[in-house]
Design an enzyme around this catalytic site. Structure first.
Site, PDB file in Angstrom:
ATOM      1  N   PHE A   1      56.134 -51.898 -29.316  1.00  0.00           N
ATOM      2  CA  PHE A   1      55.797 -52.787 -28.193  1.00  0.00           C
ATOM      3  C   PHE A   1      56.822 -52.705 -27.068  1.00  0.00           C
ATOM      4  O   PHE A   1      57.999 -52.413 -27.276  1.00  0.00           O
ATOM      5  CB  PHE A   1      55.598 -54.227 -28.664  1.00  0.00           C
TER       6      PHE A   1
ATOM      7  N   LYS B   1      48.521 -19.415 -85.229  1.00  0.00           N
ATOM      8  CA  LYS B   1      49.653 -18.960 -86.042  1.00  0.00           C
ATOM      9  C   LYS B   1      50.357 -20.121 -86.742  1.00  0.00           C
ATOM     10  O   LYS B   1      50.746 -19.999 -87.898  1.00  0.00           O
ATOM     11  CB  LYS B   1      50.650 -18.156 -85.202  1.00  0.00           C
TER      12      LYS B   1
ATOM     13  N   ASP C   1      60.175 -54.805 -17.375  1.00  0.00           N
ATOM     14  CA  ASP C   1      60.891 -53.783 -16.605  1.00  0.00           C
ATOM     15  C   ASP C   1      60.293 -52.395 -16.812  1.00  0.00           C
ATOM     16  O   ASP C   1      60.259 -51.567 -15.894  1.00  0.00           O
ATOM     17  CB  ASP C   1      62.389 -53.781 -16.937  1.00  0.00           C
TER      18      ASP C   1
ATOM     19  N   HIS D   1      65.116 -30.263 -32.553  1.00  0.00           N
ATOM     20  CA  HIS D   1      65.774 -31.363 -33.263  1.00  0.00           C
ATOM     21  C   HIS D   1      64.773 -32.433 -33.690  1.00  0.00           C
ATOM     22  O   HIS D   1      64.999 -33.633 -33.489  1.00  0.00           O
ATOM     23  CB  HIS D   1      66.896 -31.959 -32.425  1.00  0.00           C
TER      24      HIS D   1
ATOM     25  N   LYS E   1      56.546 -37.488 -83.573  1.00  0.00           N
ATOM     26  CA  LYS E   1      56.004 -38.633 -84.325  1.00  0.00           C
ATOM     27  C   LYS E   1      56.870 -38.932 -85.542  1.00  0.00           C
ATOM     28  O   LYS E   1      57.123 -40.097 -85.874  1.00  0.00           O
ATOM     29  CB  LYS E   1      54.572 -38.337 -84.758  1.00  0.00           C
TER      30      LYS E   1
ATOM     31  N   THR F   1      59.614 -14.556 -80.562  1.00  0.00           N
ATOM     32  CA  THR F   1      60.869 -15.240 -80.909  1.00  0.00           C
ATOM     33  C   THR F   1      61.465 -14.617 -82.174  1.00  0.00           C
ATOM     34  O   THR F   1      62.677 -14.397 -82.257  1.00  0.00           O
ATOM     35  CB  THR F   1      60.620 -16.740 -81.116  1.00  0.00           C
TER      36      THR F   1
ATOM     37  N   ARG G   1      70.729 -21.649 -47.594  1.00  0.00           N
ATOM     38  CA  ARG G   1      72.156 -21.335 -47.394  1.00  0.00           C
ATOM     39  C   ARG G   1      72.994 -22.603 -47.353  1.00  0.00           C
ATOM     40  O   ARG G   1      74.086 -22.664 -47.902  1.00  0.00           O
ATOM     41  CB  ARG G   1      72.345 -20.535 -46.105  1.00  0.00           C
ATOM     42  N   TYR G   2      72.495 -23.619 -46.699  1.00  0.00           N
ATOM     43  CA  TYR G   2      73.128 -24.936 -46.666  1.00  0.00           C
ATOM     44  C   TYR G   2      72.116 -25.934 -46.115  1.00  0.00           C
ATOM     45  O   TYR G   2      70.994 -25.569 -45.755  1.00  0.00           O
ATOM     46  CB  TYR G   2      74.421 -24.936 -45.848  1.00  0.00           C
TER      47      TYR G   2
ATOM     48  N   THR H   1      58.129 -17.249 -85.065  1.00  0.00           N
ATOM     49  CA  THR H   1      56.843 -16.602 -84.768  1.00  0.00           C
ATOM     50  C   THR H   1      57.037 -15.486 -83.744  1.00  0.00           C
ATOM     51  O   THR H   1      57.972 -15.502 -82.948  1.00  0.00           O
ATOM     52  CB  THR H   1      55.849 -17.622 -84.163  1.00  0.00           C
ATOM     53  N   GLY H   2      56.111 -14.522 -83.752  1.00  0.00           N
ATOM     54  CA  GLY H   2      55.940 -13.515 -82.711  1.00  0.00           C
ATOM     55  C   GLY H   2      57.186 -13.000 -82.043  1.00  0.00           C
ATOM     56  O   GLY H   2      58.115 -12.485 -82.675  1.00  0.00           O
TER      57      GLY H   2
END
Length: 557
Positions: free
Chosen positions: A506, A67, A511, A309, A139, A38, A248-249, A35-36
């Site tokens: 908790f 189509k 201390d 960080h 199908k 393609t 980049r990494y 088609t078209g």
């Protein structure tokens, strides 16, 4: 068992590899219908190809909308070759059998990903004939090969060459499963796009229920790709993401990395931020920017966070963004070198002047004053990101949803992932309880709630010291609570006197309470839940320090 491929219908939007596949099919004697665009591509490449209108007897109509929707096409695909009645009907109608369907669909995802896409352009890119042919072929997979993925072209050609133009029924079955996955995912994206605009249309009494979870490992046609209708996490997940860019990494130079956007991401999400200037974002830049953005987006007052960080080295609210930034920076100026800075409101010239002599990797804000941008543009390497985020809309959404967002946090483990609700939203003071005899003052309550809001964004073990709506010391990522407290107090350089202490989990021993008291800290907030809670409470009462229990909110153990 094998199926001989003698006739193929090819109609693709993505033409990657299609000429090579068509040439291979032609060499094996396969008749090709197309088609078209393609058809034009293959014709220009010198491939013998028939137009679909030669088969149907009708030209493409309505700008290509109609189509392949014709009995001469679908009869050739759907006929059950095992039934003599089907074969006789085909012969009587002059229908040619079609043994292979090669189709991929209009680029709907790509179309709606454009920031300025018009609804009519999106709708025009809803494919009708393509999914219909795919489903017909899938199908009838006992007799018909359906190929939707260009990456499969090479393997299909090899198998056919090896088997004198035939494909195994195992291959046909696998291709059919992949085809149904493809159409379900395609329909899911369309549904999500249309559903996202439903508020623009009046409520007519027609209720739209979410799509269905169709099982482990399967595609999903639900607006929420993580939860089922009951709100539970689904049995199977299929993530729907589009690559923004290769990085980049990763965290380290030897690690590859890419950046992806969810198709359901809100306009104000970090992934939709626009870079106004600066170097390319790195993996670590993005992680830190996200950590900073997550803090500021939950405050209704001017708020700035300074991140290093993945931890805040300072966060504060203020009467202006400039004041909030200065107070956040003052928490730990040494750690703020090479930081990421986030603001929840317009970045002003006052804030820009304060930043001008500082080394900042990334600055992110909803918008920028013109004068502020003039100042910032002098720092050419600094990345400046502008979001579509609106703090008023976000706070309204939090209030509407009971101070919860429903967003998701994913983490990878060896061979899988962990999935949880993202720890965001604003906690309700009414759900907290004072565990000590002495009650916090109103001013202490304000700092306790502020410190508690920041503590959830600090890596555990985490201690946050706060005073007048600003952090004065942060102890992050320690193996013991007492060490985190010591670091936070040391970082405060004496400014902890009169502050509050927020602990993300908790406090296991008295201390920490005793150290807080002797350092001039006036109140503590923590989840509670230790077997020694009574000892900690007793120590607080002894030093007349009110302690608030949040009852396991942000309990990182």
């Amino acid at each position: 068992m094998k199926v001989k491929i003698e006739r193929a219908l090819i109609s693709v939007s993505n033409k990657t590899g299609i000429i090579e596949l068509a040439k291979d099919l032609e060499k094996m004697g396969v008749e090709i219908i197309s088609t078209g665009g393609t058809h034009r591509s293959m014709d220009q490449a010198g491939i013998k190809v028939r137009k679909v209108e030669e088969i149907t007897g009708f030209p493409e109509m309505m700008e290509g909308r109609v189509k392949t929707l014709h009995p001469m096409v679908h009869g050739g695909i759907l006929a059950d070759r095992r039934k003599d009645s089907h074969l006789k009907e085909m012969a009587s109608a002059g229908i040619l059998p079609i043994d292979m369907v090669v189709v991929n669909l209009y680029p709907f995802k790509e179309t709606i990903s454009a920031p300025d896409v018009r609804p009519e352009d999106a709708v025009e890119n809803i494919d009708i004939g393509g999914p219909t042919m795919i489903r017909s072929a899938a199908k009838n997979h006992d007799s018909v090969a359906v190929i939707v993925d260009p990456s499969d072209y090479g393997e299909i050609s090899k198998e056919m060459q090896k088997n004198e133009g035939s494909l195994s029924t195992d291959t046909l079955y696998r291709l059919a499963v992949k085809a149904f996955q493809h159409t379900c995912e395609y329909d899911s994206v369309i549904f999500e796009y249309l559903h996202s605009r439903i508020e623009e249309y009046k409520n007519t009494g027609i209720n739209i229920r979410p799509g269905l979870n169709i099982g482990a490992g399967g595609a999903d046609c639900n607006t929420d790709i993580y939860r089922d209708e009951s709100g539970e996490f689904k049995e199977g997940l299929r993530l729907d993401l589009k690559k923004i860019q290769d990085l980049r990494y990763g965290e380290n130079p030897h690690q590859k990395a890419s950046y992806y956007r969810s198709f359901s991401a809100d306009e104000g999400s970090l992934v939709n931020a626009r870079k106004l200037q600066g170097k390319e974002l790195s993996y670590n830049n993005i992680m830190d920017t996200n950590a900073a953005f997550q803090i500021v987006k939950e405050f209704g007052e001017p708020c700035v966070a300074v991140i290093k960080h993945n931890n805040p080295c300072g966060a504060a609210i203020g009467s202006s963004i400039g004041q909030a930034y200065q107070r956040a920076y003052d928490c730990d100026p040494v750690s703020a070198f090479g930081s990421v800075v986030a603001s929840n409101m317009r970045w002003t010239a006052e804030a820009a002047e304060f930043l001008s002599d500082k080394y900042v990797e990334v600055l992110i804000a909803p918008e920028f004053d013109r004068e502020a941008l003039k100042i910032m543009l002098k720092k050419k390497n600094m990345r400046i990101l502008q979001t579509g985020f609106d703090i008023r809309t976000n706070i309204s959404r939090l209030v509407k949803n009971g101070f919860s967002t429903g967003n998701i946090d994913l983490k990878s483990v060896d061979g899988g992932i962990l999935l949880q609700d993202l720890d965001e939203g604003i906690d309700d003071r009414k759900k907290f309880r004072v565990a000590t005899r002495i009650q916090p003052t109103d001013l202490q309550w304000k700092d306790l709630l502020f410190g508690w809001q920041i503590a959830k964004n600090v890596k555990s073990n985490a201690i946050v010291l706060a005073l007048d709506g600003a952090t004065v010391g942060v102890g992050a990522g320690q193996m013991s609570r007492i060490d985190a407290a010591k670091i936070a107090i040391d970082k405060s350089s004496g400014r902890c006197k009169g502050s509050i202490m927020a602990s993300d989990a908790f406090i296991p021993f008295k201390d920490v309470a005793e150290l807080a008291a002797t350092s001039g800290i006036l109140a503590i907030i923590q989840p509670g839940g230790s077997v020694r809670d009574d000892e900690v409470i007793e120590a607080c009462d002894k030093y007349r320090i009110p302690m608030v229990f949040t009852d396991n909110r942000h309990f990182k153990h």
